[in-house]
Design a protein around this motif. Structure first.
Motif, PDB file in Angstrom:
ATOM      1  N   UNK A   1       0.808  -1.260   0.015  1.00 16.06           N
ATOM      2  CA  UNK A   1       0.030   0.015   0.111  1.00 16.06           C
ATOM      3  C   UNK A   1       0.664   1.247   0.040  1.00 16.06           C
ATOM      4  N   UNK A   2       0.203   2.276  -0.399  1.00 16.49           N
ATOM      5  CA  UNK A   2       0.744   3.650  -0.399  1.00 16.49           C
ATOM      6  C   UNK A   2       0.224   4.383   0.719  1.00 16.49           C
ATOM      7  N   UNK A   3       0.970   4.611   1.877  1.00 16.64           N
ATOM      8  CA  UNK A   3       0.271   5.501   2.915  1.00 16.64           C
ATOM      9  C   UNK A   3       0.853   6.882   3.062  1.00 16.64           C
ATOM     10  N   UNK A   4       0.107   7.720   3.866  1.00 14.64           N
ATOM     11  CA  UNK A   4       1.017   8.978   4.414  1.00 14.64           C
ATOM     12  C   UNK A   4       0.543   8.913   5.903  1.00 14.64           C
ATOM     13  N   UNK A   5       1.703   8.896   6.426  1.00 12.25           N
ATOM     14  CA  UNK A   5       1.812   9.101   8.071  1.00 12.25           C
ATOM     15  C   UNK A   5       1.476  10.451   8.659  1.00 12.25           C
TER      16      UNK A   5
ATOM     17  N   UNK B   1      -1.654   5.611  10.285  1.00  4.85           N
ATOM     18  CA  UNK B   1      -1.220   5.870   8.729  1.00  4.85           C
ATOM     19  C   UNK B   1      -2.774   6.177   8.132  1.00  4.85           C
ATOM     20  N   UNK B   2      -2.785   6.833   6.981  1.00  6.02           N
ATOM     21  CA  UNK B   2      -3.856   6.803   6.058  1.00  6.02           C
ATOM     22  C   UNK B   2      -3.489   6.261   4.717  1.00  6.02           C
ATOM     23  N   UNK B   3      -4.314   5.314   4.358  1.00  5.70           N
ATOM     24  CA  UNK B   3      -3.999   4.704   3.114  1.00  5.70           C
ATOM     25  C   UNK B   3      -4.766   5.561   1.989  1.00  5.70           C
TER      26      UNK B   3
ATOM     27  N   UNK C   1      -9.117   8.259   6.380  1.00  7.10           N
ATOM     28  CA  UNK C   1      -9.266   7.861   7.760  1.00  7.10           C
ATOM     29  C   UNK C   1      -7.928   7.117   8.313  1.00  7.10           C
ATOM     30  N   UNK C   2      -7.843   7.535   9.461  1.00  4.83           N
ATOM     31  CA  UNK C   2      -6.731   6.819  10.252  1.00  4.83           C
ATOM     32  C   UNK C   2      -7.466   5.922  11.313  1.00  4.83           C
ATOM     33  N   UNK C   3      -7.129   4.468  11.469  1.00  3.98           N
ATOM     34  CA  UNK C   3      -7.841   3.687  12.256  1.00  3.98           C
ATOM     35  C   UNK C   3      -7.141   4.234  13.709  1.00  3.98           C
TER      36      UNK C   3
END
Length: 281
Positions: A77-81, A113-115, A207-209
């Protein structure tokens, strides 16, 4: 429209943009409607007399009990922290949730993280390794395609279901380039790299879990797995927090979050909970 319904030569993120004439306000409204409807639907489900209780993540609870048991769900996956100020907001909310449900699993700050784009999930290590081999040489060019572009997320709000709690955002209406545009462009760049792509999440969500259920003990009573009074108090608390966020936090600059090409990192391996075996950017 889902990724499975879309032809291979189309970008599934185009559907929402085209349907709303690329209007940022309408796209943001679609994100808002999605999370509002989802919370209402889950509240109705969880407050119904037939509700059978929270749904613990059995894989996670097993890993917590015995970390040596491998998680076989490998992904890419590509995430943004999230930046520090968003992590701080998350921590405050997690503390409030844990005070009411002390046995929930709080996502560690370093896992948040946000996917932006899920490329593959629940694959074997060998399958993921082959995808990484294709994607890695192109990742710099994928980020270059976003040069000069960034998306801004605003209006944090808790979203929930019977399995987890997340902090969700909507795209800022003041910029024509929205988070959905960013997701579309990243998806298109990955597709052009000839990396096979099967994204599960093309719905309007950012969203961020922040927590997951690993036990039913916080919501049972007298040997019964579900006490609806406790479930109702849980939902009331989330709704109260959301009202406070709207009235006290949304107007503050510290509640927004900007995501640009420098924010993006590819994570692979057993990355389901936010701690990946490998990454590259």
């Amino acid at each position: 429209m889902t990724a499975a319904q879309a032809p291979d030569n189309t970008n599934p993120f185009d559907a929402l943009i085209d349907a709303n004439a690329a209007d940022a306000a309408l796209i943001s409204a679609a994100y808002e409607q999605h999370r509002t409807n989802r919370n209402k639907r889950n509240a109705d489900l969880m407050l119904d007399s037939t509700f059978e209780g929270m749904v613990p993540d059995t894989v996670l609870s097993g890993l917590l009990a015995n970390p040596s048991v491998p998680d076989v769900r490998n992904g890419l996956s590509i995430w943004a922290r999230p930046p520090k100020h968003i992590c701080g907001l998350v921590k405050n909310l997690q503390d409030r949730l844990a005070a009411l449900a002390p046995n929930i699993w709080i996502v560690p700050g370093s896992y948040l993280h946000l996917t932006v784009l899920e490329i593959a999930h629940s694959r074997t290590p060998e399958e993921i390794a082959s995808l990484v081999e294709v994607l890695r040489p192109h990742f710099g060019r994928i980020k270059d395609c976003l040069a000069g572009q960034s998306s801004r997320l605003v209006h944090p709000q808790l979203s929930f279901d019977a399995g987890a709690i997340a902090l969700s955002f909507v795209p800022d209406v003041s910029a024509s380039y929205t988070h959905h545009h960013l997701r579309r462009d990243v998806s298109e760049a990955v597709r052009k790299s000839r990396t096979p792509l099967k994204a599960r999440y093309v719905v309007p969500t950012a969203h961020i879990t922040v927590a997951r259920f690993v036990s039913i003990s916080d919501f049972g009573r007298d040997g019964q797995p579900t006490d609806l009074a406790r479930v109702a108090k849980w939902i009331r608390t989330i709704e109260e927090i959301n009202r406070e966020l709207k009235s006290e936090v949304w107007s503050q600059p510290s509640s927004s979050w900007e995501i640009g090409p420098e924010s993006l990192t590819a994570f692979f391996g057993t990355n389901w909970y936010g701690h990946a075996e490998g990454s590259f950017n």
